[in-house]
Design a protein around this motif. Structure first.
Motif, mmCIF file in Angstrom:
data_model
loop_
_atom_site.group_PDB
_atom_site.id
_atom_site.type_symbol
_atom_site.label_atom_id
_atom_site.label_comp_id
_atom_site.label_asym_id
_atom_site.label_seq_id
_atom_site.Cartn_x
_atom_site.Cartn_y
_atom_site.Cartn_z
ATOM 1 N N ILE A 204 72.594 -2.901 51.323
ATOM 2 C CA ILE A 204 71.873 -2.270 50.209
ATOM 3 C C ILE A 204 72.432 -2.766 48.878
ATOM 4 C CG2 ILE A 204 71.452 -0.072 49.030
ATOM 5 C CD1 ILE A 204 71.256 1.189 51.839
ATOM 6 N N THR A 205 73.747 -2.834 48.770
ATOM 7 C CA THR A 205 74.379 -3.304 47.532
ATOM 8 C C THR A 205 73.989 -4.753 47.251
ATOM 9 O OG1 THR A 205 76.242 -1.813 47.891
ATOM 10 C CG2 THR A 205 76.586 -3.633 46.352
ATOM 11 N N ALA A 206 74.023 -5.594 48.273
ATOM 12 C CA ALA A 206 73.664 -7.002 48.106
ATOM 13 C C ALA A 206 72.198 -7.127 47.697
ATOM 14 C CB ALA A 206 73.936 -7.774 49.388
ATOM 15 N N SER A 207 71.329 -6.325 48.309
ATOM 16 C CA SER A 207 69.906 -6.367 47.970
ATOM 17 C C SER A 207 69.676 -5.959 46.529
ATOM 18 C CB SER A 207 69.110 -5.445 48.891
ATOM 19 O OG SER A 207 69.210 -5.890 50.224
ATOM 20 N N VAL A 208 70.331 -4.915 46.089
ATOM 21 C CA VAL A 208 70.187 -4.440 44.711
ATOM 22 C C VAL A 208 70.670 -5.507 43.732
ATOM 23 C CG1 VAL A 208 71.023 -2.743 43.034
ATOM 24 C CG2 VAL A 208 70.259 -2.001 45.290
ATOM 25 N N LEU B 196 70.815 -8.772 44.235
ATOM 26 C CA LEU B 196 69.885 -9.896 44.253
ATOM 27 C C LEU B 196 68.608 -9.567 43.479
ATOM 28 C CD1 LEU B 196 70.304 -11.184 47.908
ATOM 29 C CD2 LEU B 196 71.029 -12.323 45.811
ATOM 30 N N LEU B 197 68.099 -8.362 43.656
ATOM 31 C CA LEU B 197 66.889 -7.964 42.940
ATOM 32 C C LEU B 197 67.152 -7.844 41.441
ATOM 33 C CD1 LEU B 197 65.327 -5.380 45.396
ATOM 34 C CD2 LEU B 197 64.491 -7.671 44.860
ATOM 35 N N ALA B 198 68.331 -7.408 41.062
ATOM 36 C CA ALA B 198 68.665 -7.287 39.645
ATOM 37 C C ALA B 198 68.676 -8.665 38.984
ATOM 38 C CB ALA B 198 70.010 -6.599 39.459
ATOM 39 N N GLY B 199 69.028 -9.693 39.717
ATOM 40 C CA GLY B 199 69.016 -11.054 39.185
ATOM 41 C C GLY B 199 67.612 -11.536 38.886
ATOM 42 N N CYS B 200 66.599 -10.925 39.493
ATOM 43 C CA CYS B 200 65.207 -11.324 39.268
ATOM 44 C C CYS B 200 64.554 -10.551 38.116
ATOM 45 C CB CYS B 200 64.383 -11.085 40.541
ATOM 46 S SG CYS B 200 64.918 -12.106 41.925
ATOM 47 N N ALA B 201 65.289 -9.621 37.558
ATOM 48 C CA ALA B 201 64.716 -8.807 36.480
ATOM 49 C C ALA B 201 64.348 -9.692 35.296
ATOM 50 C CB ALA B 201 65.715 -7.739 36.037
ATOM 51 N N ALA B 202 63.245 -9.365 34.667
ATOM 52 C CA ALA B 202 62.772 -10.140 33.517
ATOM 53 C C ALA B 202 63.707 -9.933 32.338
ATOM 54 C CB ALA B 202 61.357 -9.719 33.148
ATOM 55 N N MET B 203 63.946 -11.015 31.624
ATOM 56 C CA MET B 203 64.767 -10.933 30.424
ATOM 57 C C MET B 203 63.898 -10.385 29.292
ATOM 58 S SD MET B 203 67.716 -11.995 31.315
ATOM 59 C CE MET B 203 68.492 -12.244 29.761
ATOM 60 N N PRO B 204 64.498 -9.662 28.363
ATOM 61 C CA PRO B 204 63.706 -9.168 27.234
ATOM 62 C C PRO B 204 63.169 -10.363 26.436
ATOM 63 C CG PRO B 204 66.051 -8.798 26.866
ATOM 64 C CD PRO B 204 65.898 -9.301 28.267
ATOM 65 N N PRO B 205 61.951 -10.252 25.918
ATOM 66 C CA PRO B 205 61.381 -11.383 25.170
ATOM 67 C C PRO B 205 62.170 -11.640 23.890
ATOM 68 C CG PRO B 205 59.997 -9.444 24.961
ATOM 69 C CD PRO B 205 61.072 -9.102 25.968
ATOM 70 N N THR B 206 62.270 -12.887 23.543
ATOM 71 C CA THR B 206 62.950 -13.253 22.303
ATOM 72 C C THR B 206 61.907 -13.786 21.330
ATOM 73 O OG1 THR B 206 63.373 -15.471 23.153
ATOM 74 C CG2 THR B 206 65.112 -13.837 23.472
ATOM 75 N N ALA B 207 62.207 -13.624 20.083
ATOM 76 C CA ALA B 207 61.286 -14.103 19.047
ATOM 77 C C ALA B 207 61.268 -15.630 19.060
ATOM 78 C CB ALA B 207 61.733 -13.591 17.683
ATOM 79 N N PRO B 208 60.097 -16.226 18.917
ATOM 80 C CA PRO B 208 60.049 -17.688 18.885
ATOM 81 C C PRO B 208 60.739 -18.227 17.644
ATOM 82 C CG PRO B 208 57.914 -16.768 18.341
ATOM 83 C CD PRO B 208 58.799 -15.618 18.748
ATOM 84 N N VAL B 209 61.337 -19.373 17.794
ATOM 85 C CA VAL B 209 62.016 -20.020 16.674
ATOM 86 C C VAL B 209 61.067 -21.058 16.089
ATOM 87 C CG1 VAL B 209 63.993 -21.424 15.999
ATOM 88 C CG2 VAL B 209 64.254 -19.655 17.753
#
Length: 77
Positions: free
Chosen positions: A6-10, A12-25
């Motif tokens: 369960i810990t390993a699954s959590v 691994l899934l946390a690594g797939c979480a979307a990063m917050p959008p950043t403002a374009p430069v």
């Protein structure tokens, strides 16, 4: 063992979480600086062209592009 899976699954899934959008430069093109003498020589050369010369329209387009590039630099700062 189940807790480890369960810990390993959590993790691994946390690594797939979307990063917050950043403002374009903004990538503004550089604007060449012309000396007053260069500007005067260019104005004289353009004024000497016949009115139907296509370079006159091209120079007007170039002036609009330079204005847009300057506006881009102001907005990016």
């Amino acid at each position: 063992m189940r807790a480890l899976l369960i810990t390993a699954s959590v993790l691994l899934l946390a690594g797939c979480a979307a990063m917050p959008p950043t403002a374009p430069v903004a990538q503004c093109p550089p604007v060449k600086v012309y000396s007053q003498a260069e500007q005067d020589a260019l104005a004289t050369a353009v004024a000497a062209l016949p009115p139907e010369n296509p370079l006159i329209g091209a120079m007007l387009d170039y002036g609009r592009l330079r204005a847009a590039a300057r506006a881009c630099m102001v907005a990016a700062s």
